[in-house]
Design a protein around this motif. Structure first.
Motif, PDB file in Angstrom:
ATOM      1  N   LEU A   1       0.864  -1.181   0.000  1.00 38.13           N
ATOM      2  CA  LEU A   1       0.000   0.000   0.000  1.00 38.13           C
ATOM      3  C   LEU A   1       0.900   1.231   0.000  1.00 38.13           C
ATOM      4  CD1 LEU A   1      -2.740  -1.077   2.575  1.00 38.13           C
ATOM      5  CD2 LEU A   1      -2.568  -1.583   0.125  1.00 38.13           C
ATOM      6  N   THR A   2       0.672   2.123  -0.933  1.00 38.12           N
ATOM      7  CA  THR A   2       1.602   3.226  -1.168  1.00 38.12           C
ATOM      8  C   THR A   2       0.989   4.596  -0.880  1.00 38.12           C
ATOM      9  OG1 THR A   2       0.947   3.553  -3.476  1.00 38.12           O
ATOM     10  CG2 THR A   2       2.630   1.859  -3.022  1.00 38.12           C
ATOM     11  N   GLU A   3       1.893   5.575  -0.749  1.00 35.91           N
ATOM     12  CA  GLU A   3       1.482   6.962  -0.564  1.00 35.91           C
ATOM     13  C   GLU A   3       1.276   7.638  -1.930  1.00 35.91           C
ATOM     14  OE1 GLU A   3       2.877  10.893   2.029  1.00 35.91           O
ATOM     15  OE2 GLU A   3       3.983   9.016   2.221  1.00 35.91           O
TER      16      GLU A   3
ATOM     17  N   ILE B   1       0.468  -3.685  -6.080  1.00 36.06           N
ATOM     18  CA  ILE B   1       0.724  -2.329  -5.581  1.00 36.06           C
ATOM     19  C   ILE B   1      -0.578  -1.546  -5.639  1.00 36.06           C
ATOM     20  CG2 ILE B   1       2.026  -0.198  -5.909  1.00 36.06           C
ATOM     21  CD1 ILE B   1       4.223  -1.792  -7.232  1.00 36.06           C
ATOM     22  N   LYS B   2      -0.946  -0.962  -4.504  1.00 40.37           N
ATOM     23  CA  LYS B   2      -2.197  -0.207  -4.412  1.00 40.37           C
ATOM     24  C   LYS B   2      -1.911   1.244  -4.021  1.00 40.37           C
ATOM     25  CE  LYS B   2      -4.782  -3.981  -4.845  1.00 40.37           C
ATOM     26  NZ  LYS B   2      -5.764  -4.194  -5.930  1.00 40.37           N
ATOM     27  N   GLY B   3      -2.678   2.153  -4.585  1.00 41.74           N
ATOM     28  CA  GLY B   3      -2.594   3.558  -4.208  1.00 41.74           C
ATOM     29  C   GLY B   3      -3.569   3.867  -3.090  1.00 41.74           C
TER      30      GLY B   3
ATOM     31  N   LEU C   1       2.573  -4.712   3.191  1.00 44.51           N
ATOM     32  CA  LEU C   1       3.568  -3.692   3.515  1.00 44.51           C
ATOM     33  C   LEU C   1       2.959  -2.325   3.226  1.00 44.51           C
ATOM     34  CD1 LEU C   1       6.446  -2.749   4.226  1.00 44.51           C
ATOM     35  CD2 LEU C   1       7.058  -3.127   1.810  1.00 44.51           C
ATOM     36  N   ILE C   2       2.885  -1.486   4.251  1.00 46.67           N
ATOM     37  CA  ILE C   2       2.381  -0.119   4.099  1.00 46.67           C
ATOM     38  C   ILE C   2       3.585   0.815   4.041  1.00 46.67           C
ATOM     39  CG2 ILE C   2       0.996   1.718   5.127  1.00 46.67           C
ATOM     40  CD1 ILE C   2      -0.717  -0.396   6.451  1.00 46.67           C
TER      41      ILE C   2
END
Length: 277
Positions: free
Chosen positions: A86-88, A133-135, A243-244
């Motif tokens: 999870l991404t910024e 990968i997620k926004g 993973l954040i």
């Protein structure tokens, strides 16, 4: 005639005590070794819960930091081996970021390009490691522009000079507390770091929160969390490892909210840097 010597009870007791202490020490060493292994929790031991690791980042600083270079992110992600990251990055930007990389070998999406941890490490590793990968960022250009305008107005208001001075002092105190450790992932992933960040933002929240409204510190973290929580809800019960990845300043807010959930297991990111450094 051979004389039979009876064993001395004191010697027997001493021998037993020595054996006990040796065994205890061996067991303790084994436990310590197990505790420091950066392996996380195996999927078959998660009992349906999501294992969550929160990695605090320094964004552009990764390009120049000796303590936290991009190679260290690469190594840690390989050891973590997540199912999902999870991404910024805002949800409406992530597809463009991933597509541009897959088609050209470079990330061209403008917002994502501000984060070398994604453009040079996490996105390039995806094909090899196979994670999704997620926004999840709650950021928008409008939020950023409005926040800058309001803060500039406060800074230039003589009636609020004392409030602004206290905010500046809090930042100076924060830098003193970090004592040169602000780019060290072994320090970033500690409760001491989180407490220092929280203290830093107290005057910002107290004095400027009502002015900033939806663009304030608590509000933007709440927006980030809504997107993070939605992704966690979607995989609840599947024993995934997530993973954040957010700027280190956001980490304490994310961890606090994660602790309120009963479907996750929180694993500290620090051991993965011990191993992957």
């Amino acid at each position: 005639m051979t004389r039979r010597i009876s064993p001395n009870p004191v010697h027997i007791l001493s021998a037993l005590l020595a054996l006990f202490l040796f065994t205890a020490c061996q067991a303790n060493n084994t436990a310590q070794s197990s505790d420091t292994q950066a392996t996380g929790i195996p999927a078959d031991q998660r009992n349906g819960k999501t294992e969550v690791i929160v990695m605090g980042l320094i964004h552009g600083g990764h390009r120049t930091s000796k303590d936290y270079p991009l190679s260290r992110i690469d190594a840690a992600v390989r050891v973590i081996d997540p199912d999902i990251i999870l991404t910024e990055i805002p949800p409406d930007r992530i597809d463009a970021a991933l597509t541009s990389y897959s088609e050209t070998g470079a990330v061209t999406e403008q917002r994502t390009r501000a984060f070398p941890e994604y453009t040079d490490a996490i996105i390039p590793l995806q094909a090899e490691l196979g994670y999704a990968i997620k926004g999840t960022a709650g950021w928008t250009p409008q939020i950023a522009a409005t926040r800058r305008r309001i803060l500039q107005s406060i800074e230039n208001d003589p009636a609020r000079a004392d409030e602004w001075r206290q905010w500046q002092q809090a930042q100076a105190t924060f830098r003193e507390t970090l004592d040169g450790r602000g780019s060290d992932p072994l320090f970033i992933h500690t409760a001491e770091y989180d407490a220092a960040v929280e203290t830093r933002y107290r005057p910002y929240i107290e004095y400027f929160g009502s002015d900033l409204g939806d663009t304030g510190w608590e509000a933007i973290n709440a927006a980030h969390w809504r997107n993070i929580a939605a992704e966690l809800d979607a995989i609840s019960g599947q024993s995934k490892r997530v993973l954040i990845t957010y700027g280190g300043f956001h980490k304490y807010q994310i961890l606090r909210r994660l602790a309120e959930r009963d479907d996750v297991i929180i694993t500290n990111a620090r051991p993965f840097f011990d191993t992957g450094g």
